[in-house]
Design a protein around this motif. Sequence first.
Motif, PDB file in Angstrom:
ATOM      1  N   THR A  26       0.837  -1.206   0.000  1.00 52.74           N
ATOM      2  CA  THR A  26       0.000   0.000   0.000  1.00 52.74           C
ATOM      3  C   THR A  26       0.873   1.258   0.000  1.00 52.74           C
ATOM      4  N   THR A  27       1.976   1.212   0.736  1.00 57.33           N
ATOM      5  CA  THR A  27       2.891   2.364   0.792  1.00 57.33           C
ATOM      6  C   THR A  27       3.443   2.690  -0.593  1.00 57.33           C
ATOM      7  N   ASN A  28       3.737   1.663  -1.382  1.00 56.07           N
ATOM      8  CA  ASN A  28       4.173   1.878  -2.762  1.00 56.07           C
ATOM      9  C   ASN A  28       3.154   2.703  -3.533  1.00 56.07           C
ATOM     10  N   LEU A  29       1.887   2.281  -3.447  1.00 53.11           N
ATOM     11  CA  LEU A  29       0.828   2.980  -4.196  1.00 53.11           C
ATOM     12  C   LEU A  29       0.625   4.401  -3.669  1.00 53.11           C
ATOM     13  N   GLN A  30       0.709   4.538  -2.355  1.00 51.62           N
ATOM     14  CA  GLN A  30       0.530   5.874  -1.765  1.00 51.62           C
ATOM     15  C   GLN A  30       1.641   6.821  -2.237  1.00 51.62           C
ATOM     16  N   TYR A  31       2.859   6.293  -2.328  1.00 49.08           N
ATOM     17  CA  TYR A  31       3.962   7.146  -2.778  1.00 49.08           C
ATOM     18  C   TYR A  31       3.774   7.537  -4.254  1.00 49.08           C
ATOM     19  N   ILE A  32       3.402   6.564  -5.065  1.00 51.06           N
ATOM     20  CA  ILE A  32       3.174   6.853  -6.498  1.00 51.06           C
ATOM     21  C   ILE A  32       2.073   7.918  -6.632  1.00 51.06           C
ATOM     22  N   HIS A  33       0.999   7.719  -5.869  1.00 44.40           N
ATOM     23  CA  HIS A  33      -0.122   8.655  -5.919  1.00 44.40           C
ATOM     24  C   HIS A  33       0.303  10.063  -5.513  1.00 44.40           C
ATOM     25  N   ASP A  43      -8.181   8.876  -8.469  1.00 41.97           N
ATOM     26  CA  ASP A  43      -8.188   8.778  -7.006  1.00 41.97           C
ATOM     27  C   ASP A  43      -7.625   7.440  -6.562  1.00 41.97           C
ATOM     28  N   LEU A  44      -6.931   7.455  -5.414  1.00 44.85           N
ATOM     29  CA  LEU A  44      -6.477   6.201  -4.812  1.00 44.85           C
ATOM     30  C   LEU A  44      -7.621   5.660  -3.959  1.00 44.85           C
ATOM     31  N   LEU A  45      -8.067   4.472  -4.343  1.00 45.49           N
ATOM     32  CA  LEU A  45      -9.213   3.875  -3.663  1.00 45.49           C
ATOM     33  C   LEU A  45      -8.700   2.769  -2.748  1.00 45.49           C
ATOM     34  N   PHE A  59      -6.557   0.582  -5.105  1.00 48.20           N
ATOM     35  CA  PHE A  59      -6.658   0.705  -6.559  1.00 48.20           C
ATOM     36  C   PHE A  59      -6.237   2.099  -6.976  1.00 48.20           C
ATOM     37  N   LEU A  60      -5.299   2.163  -7.908  1.00 46.08           N
ATOM     38  CA  LEU A  60      -4.845   3.462  -8.410  1.00 46.08           C
ATOM     39  C   LEU A  60      -4.786   3.427  -9.942  1.00 46.08           C
ATOM     40  N   PRO A  61      -5.697   4.141 -10.621  1.00 47.45           N
ATOM     41  CA  PRO A  61      -5.618   4.191 -12.085  1.00 47.45           C
ATOM     42  C   PRO A  61      -4.622   5.267 -12.533  1.00 47.45           C
ATOM     43  N   LEU A  62      -3.771   4.926 -13.478  1.00 46.91           N
ATOM     44  CA  LEU A  62      -2.818   5.894 -14.032  1.00 46.91           C
ATOM     45  C   LEU A  62      -3.076   6.028 -15.522  1.00 46.91           C
ATOM     46  N   LEU A  76      -3.244   0.001 -11.155  1.00 47.45           N
ATOM     47  CA  LEU A  76      -2.425  -0.635 -10.120  1.00 47.45           C
ATOM     48  C   LEU A  76      -3.319  -1.105  -8.972  1.00 47.45           C
ATOM     49  N   TYR A  77      -3.110  -2.339  -8.535  1.00 52.93           N
ATOM     50  CA  TYR A  77      -3.858  -2.904  -7.410  1.00 52.93           C
ATOM     51  C   TYR A  77      -2.872  -3.437  -6.375  1.00 52.93           C
ATOM     52  N   THR A  78      -3.287  -3.458  -5.109  1.00 52.42           N
ATOM     53  CA  THR A  78      -2.557  -4.242  -4.121  1.00 52.42           C
ATOM     54  C   THR A  78      -3.494  -5.340  -3.640  1.00 52.42           C
ATOM     55  N   VAL A  79      -2.912  -6.407  -3.105  1.00 52.13           N
ATOM     56  CA  VAL A  79      -3.729  -7.443  -2.468  1.00 52.13           C
ATOM     57  C   VAL A  79      -3.573  -7.296  -0.959  1.00 52.13           C
TER      58      VAL A  79
END
Lengths: 195, 164
Positions: A26-33, A43-45, A59-62, A76-79
Amino acid sequence: MALINVAAREIHCKIVYYGPGMGGKTTNLQYIHSQVPKDVKGDLLSIATETERTLFFDFLPLDLGKVRGFQTRFHLYTVPGQVLYERTRVAVLNGADGVVFVADSSKQKMQENVNSLRELAQNVTRQNKRFAEFPIVLQYNKRDLPAEVIASVQTMDHFLGVNRMNWPRIEAVATTGAGVFETLRAISRAVISKL
Amino acid sequence: MDPQLTSIIVPTEELGQIEECLGRLVEDTGSDYALLLDKSGQVISSKGDGDRQDITALGALIAGVFASSREVAKLLRERDFRASFQQGVRENIFIALIEEQWILCIIFNKGTHIGLVKVLTKKATDELASVLERVRQQHKARDEVLGSSFRTSMEDTIDLLFRD
């Protein structure tokens, strides 16, 4: 499975961040966002528990904009990493074009890394895909851990079978962003090469 | 080219048929919105009132719900749940599976009867299943889109946008 919409001139790819619990997916996605330009990101969902552990997925759409006339989107998704949520991981992995495996660099977490990678192999195979040819990038996260608890890169390579599988491997500290975009570039390129 | 990773290609003619089918479904049922999704959560096409800004997130969530219910089905030794219905105070959602690949989703309010939605959705899924079958045969279109110059441009874009 990537979707190419010729009429609408769109290409969509799905990338999933997989790995043991509390590893930094999740931290990866938060940083990218937090870093990509506004016109690129949606939006980061996050579907998380009250304690901020991932329950279903992030979920983060780019939107990469037009590439040779095709609007190109990466989703991008995380599990959820906790062992309890194995079936949920199967659901999120459905239709993925590539996986970033986020491994925890703590010595104590090595067995969890190995178990999670093994589970990933099973789940990819169950989707009728050949694991050996499936686009995967390994990220060794938390490389800023103190020397007494951190596993060496060589040890992790050995346990995770990196040399045998020929996967790109990137060292990272997701909380500061080190290695996060390098990982994203590597998996994006791997996915594109397999389209 | 690795056949297992073959992408789903939707050509212009098939997309036209999909749009027509969704449009007819919305009109005949009096629904607000119809969406066709790939099982990975990507929106293939949508029809309905107004321009929804949240459509990408909607697609990801609905596909997630469906994939999750599939795992529940397996635990119950059921092959699949082919359809699901979510009832709200104002809005309802009916979701149906097309083969193992696509998900059809209809959003409708209390002015529309669920029975009508079910019957007409069944008709639409049959129609869309035959479109899907034709889409699966598309290989030529991919080669036209994904030439080496496309991949090079794509890599340049990735390097430009995803930098530290």
